[in-house]
Design an enzyme around this catalytic site. Structure first.
Site, PDB file in Angstrom:
ATOM      1  CG  HIS A 154      -5.779   7.772  10.507  1.00 29.69           C
ATOM      2  ND1 HIS A 154      -6.970   7.980   9.856  1.00 29.69           N
ATOM      3  CD2 HIS A 154      -4.810   8.303   9.714  1.00 29.69           C
ATOM      4  CE1 HIS A 154      -6.727   8.621   8.710  1.00 29.69           C
ATOM      5  NE2 HIS A 154      -5.428   8.837   8.609  1.00 29.69           N
ATOM      6  N   PRO A 208      -8.310 -14.306  -8.093  1.00 26.20           N
ATOM      7  CG  PRO A 208      -8.597 -13.165  -6.087  1.00 26.20           C
ATOM      8  CD  PRO A 208      -8.931 -14.430  -6.780  1.00 26.20           C
ATOM      9  N   PRO A 209      -5.133 -12.697  -8.937  1.00 23.10           N
ATOM     10  CG  PRO A 209      -4.233 -10.806  -9.958  1.00 23.10           C
ATOM     11  CD  PRO A 209      -5.421 -11.286  -9.226  1.00 23.10           C
ATOM     12  N   GLY A 231      -2.578 -18.976  -6.753  1.00 26.70           N
ATOM     13  CA  GLY A 231      -2.105 -20.348  -6.932  1.00 26.70           C
ATOM     14  C   GLY A 231      -2.784 -21.118  -8.045  1.00 26.70           C
ATOM     15  CE  LYS A 232      -5.756 -17.302 -11.595  1.00 30.83           C
ATOM     16  NZ  LYS A 232      -5.299 -16.423 -10.501  1.00 30.83           N
ATOM     17  CG  ASP A 272      -6.504   9.490   5.230  1.00 30.60           C
ATOM     18  OD1 ASP A 272      -6.005   8.372   5.022  1.00 30.60           O
ATOM     19  OD2 ASP A 272      -6.042  10.325   6.038  1.00 30.60           O
ATOM     20  CG  HIS A 318      -2.959  12.639   9.322  1.00 26.44           C
ATOM     21  ND1 HIS A 318      -3.721  13.358   8.446  1.00 26.44           N
ATOM     22  CD2 HIS A 318      -3.086  11.344   8.931  1.00 26.44           C
ATOM     23  CE1 HIS A 318      -4.281  12.555   7.563  1.00 26.44           C
ATOM     24  NE2 HIS A 318      -3.903  11.315   7.835  1.00 26.44           N
ATOM     25  CD  GLU A 319      -0.573   8.360   9.987  1.00 24.28           C
ATOM     26  OE1 GLU A 319      -1.389   7.442  10.208  1.00 24.28           O
ATOM     27  OE2 GLU A 319      -0.417   8.869   8.866  1.00 24.28           O
TER      28      GLU A 319
END
Ligand code: ADP
Ligand code: MG
Ligand code: ZN
Length: 617
Positions: A432, A207-208, A211-212, A503, A428-429
């Protein structure tokens, strides 16, 4: 580069010439030719000075003479006149007449250049024009020549890259593999003797930001061989064939410098499957790719040039690139795990003043799914936070602030929220948070906030356990937690809002994957309904996209709905059951905006101890 406009220069020369060639010298009064001849025949002229097409006439004594352009005669001893004849060869009869009259004649030493210039000016103009056109054509030509030049940067003994493997944290396997590659180049005999073939290509896949490019730089820094590095997009130019010719020069240069390494970064930009895409593909890209393929085949076994390439899209690479003899070695560079994150953080903290409060272990735990580049950014943001308040050292609070900023975006101070909205957001939070705290096996809750940041009005943070295999139960728990926000709105606010859009998107996506990919639906229990790997590009396999019938599609939709409905019902049940904890968490959020997971867990265990004291709203 300075550019002279040849036209301007020509114009200037012409102008100067015209000005000087016909300028009557001095400001002496001018007499006409006839008057001049009369003066000569009257014997009044002392001397004549011939200069170009003009003559300066000096009389024996001053007298009144009719002058060109004046009404009254002018009294003077010297006059000028224009000769009628060709200036270069004044007419002989005039000279004879002057001599006969005892006039002293002098002629100015003539430069023949104005004459030549004057006569050859039209020719010069033509030559200049042709020269100009020719240069233009040449310029274009040499431009094309430059196009063919590879744009690769070459590093060698003179300009060694000062990145080493020490700068790359983690990726031990990848490093081992690459060290081996460097060793191939340094001691090829060792491998040849035992009959081993030196690999031709090494492909770094990941993935970007993992460290390639950094690893490739480290190879350049560690290897004692010339290192050519180029980004694949630099091969491409408007003109078809330029890329191919650049590839050719690059490989030629490398072959001359062998043993050497070529590094092609972001190879997916040219290495994409040929023939994909609408309109029959991209000629330039395909030619460039073909050239790379044939160059790689062109190496014989004794040429020690190794090609490294990096990509984050191995799935779209042309299979021809990946077959043995080309990029036959693939080194996977994955997102770092916890230990590796710690190491990467340490690499980037190396030269920064840190207070003793900084707990790298804690930070690496708080940064799941961060790439190396993200971690580097985190350290830098923390340093900026510290610098902003003129601290001499970076402490843990700076890191937390930086982390919030990165994961949540900047605090959105301009957003005004009404008290009612704020209450809805808090519940709401809390929904969760509480569902996460009471569901065994859900991700551990780290903190909850109702500070608006970026586009989010509030957020709950978890510390996900990193797992390779995820159980169905865990997925279902995650669904419950992500639907907990909406469930809380419904139960405690009595009204639902648009706040749950994100969500829903996430949970629906996950539920679909459960059914389509992981065989977790009620109807499809051991069957994958998608067979594609990776996103589909325009035009490629478009016809094959529809993998199942309308009937199956309906069954899938029903399965997805059932999964989501079950999760939502469970979420609703949980927030109702833990209503006391819900109120407590929501209140805490309304007063302090940001609370830790511990506050939530405390509220939950209190609710468990005294369940009767917490009737549902
Ligand atoms: P990629 O080429 O894989 O997209 P880069 O090599 O450009 O990623 O990485 C970007 C930056 O992130 C690097 O310059 C480096 O500072 C940091 N980084 C990434 N991975 C690591 C690592 N394993 N160790 C140290 N720094 C890293
Ligand atoms: Mg890169
Ligand atoms: Zn939510």
């Amino acid at each position: 580069m300075r550019r002279f406009n040849p036209w301007l220069i020509l114009l200037l020369v012409l102008g100067l010439y015209l000005v000087f060639a016909n300028n009557p010298v001095g400001a002496r009064p001018e007499i006409d030719y006839t008057t001049f001849k009369n003066l000569v025949s009257e014997g009044r002229v002392e001397s004549v000075f011939l200069s170009g097409g003009n003559a300066t006439v000096t009389l024996k004594e001053a007298q009144n003479v009719d002058v060109v352009g004046r009404d009254a005669p002018v009294s003077s001893q010297t006059f000028t006149t224009r000769l009628l004849s060709n200036p270069a060869t004044p007419d002989n009869s005039l000279i004879q007449q002057l001599q006969a009259s005892g006039v002293r004649v002098r002629q100015q030493a003539q430069s023949i250049w104005p004459q030549i210039l004057f006569n050859f000016l039209p020719l010069l103009l033509f030559v200049g024009l042709f020269y100009f056109i020719f240069m233009r054509a040449q310029g274009g030509q040499s431009g094309v020549m430059q196009f063919g030049q590879s744009r690769a940067k070459r590093y060698g003994k003179e300009n060694r890259v000062n990145t080493t493997f020490g700068d790359v944290a983690g990726h031990e396997e990848a490093k081992r593999e690459l060290i081996e590659v460097v060793d191939f180049l340094k001691n090829p005999q060792k491998y040849v003797n035992i009959g081993a073939e030196i690999p031709k290509g090494v492909l770094l896949v990941g993935p970007p930001g993992t460290g390639k490019t950094l690893l490739a730089r480290a190879v350049a820094g560690e290897a004692d061989v010339p290192f050519f590095t180029v980004s694949a997009s630099e091969f491409m130019e408007m003109f078809v064939g330029v890329g191919a010719s650049r590839v050719r020069t690059l490989f030629e240069d490398a072959r001359k410098a062998a043993p050497a390494i070529i590094f092609i970064d972001e190879i997916d930009s040219i290495g994409r499957k040929r023939g994909a895409g609408i309109g029959g593909g991209h000629d330039e890209r395909e030619q460039t790719l073909n050239q790379i393929l044939s160059e790689m085949d062109g190496f014989d076994k004794s040429t020690s040039v190794i090609i490294m390439a990096a990509t984050n899209r191995p799935d779209i690479l042309d299979p021809a690139l990946l077959r043995p003899g080309r990029f036959d070695r693939q080194v996977t560079i994955d997102l770092p795990n916890m230990k590796e994150r710690e190491a990467i953080l340490k690499v980037h903290m190396r030269n920064k003043p840190l207070s003793t409060s900084v707990n790298v272990d804690e930070l690496s735990k708080s940064t799941p799914y961060f790439s190396g580049a993200d971690l580097k950014n985190l350290v830098n943001e923390a340093a900026l936070e510290a610098a902003r308040v003129n601290k001499a050292q970076i402490d843990m609070s700076d890191f937390y602030r930086a982390l919030d900023k990165i994961t949540l975006g900047l605090e959105n101070g301009s957003l005004t929220v009404t008290p009612d909205e704020r209450r809805a957001i808090a519940y709401h939070e809390a929904g969760h948070a509480v569902t996460a705290a009471v569901t065994p096996g859900a991700d551990k809750l780290q903190k909850v906030s109702i500070i608006p940041r970026g586009r989010a009005l509030g957020a709950a943070f978890y510390l996900p356990e990193e797992q390779v295999l995820v159980s169905r139960e865990r997925l279902e728990n995650q669904l419950v937690v992500s639907l907990g926000g909406r469930a809380a709105e419904e139960v405690f606010i009595g009204q639902v809002t648009t706040g749950a859009a994100d969500d829903f998107r996430k949970s629906t996506n996950m539920a679909r994957r459960m059914v389509l990919e992981w065989g977790m639906g009620d109807t499809f229990q051991h069957q994958a309904l998608t067979t594609d790997n990776g996103p589909v590009f325009l035009g490629e396999d478009m016809a094959q996209r529809k993998e199942f019938s309308e009937h199956t599609a309906r069954l899938v939709d029903e399965d997805v709905k059932r999964i989501l409905d079950r999760a939502y019902a469970r979420a609703k049940q949980l927030v109702t059951e833990y209503a006391g904890a819900m109120h407590e968490v929501a209140d805490a959020l309304l007063t302090s905006e940001l609370i830790t997971g511990d506050v939530v867990r405390e509220a939950v265990s209190k609710a468990r101890r005294e369940p009767s004291a917490n009737p549902a709203d």
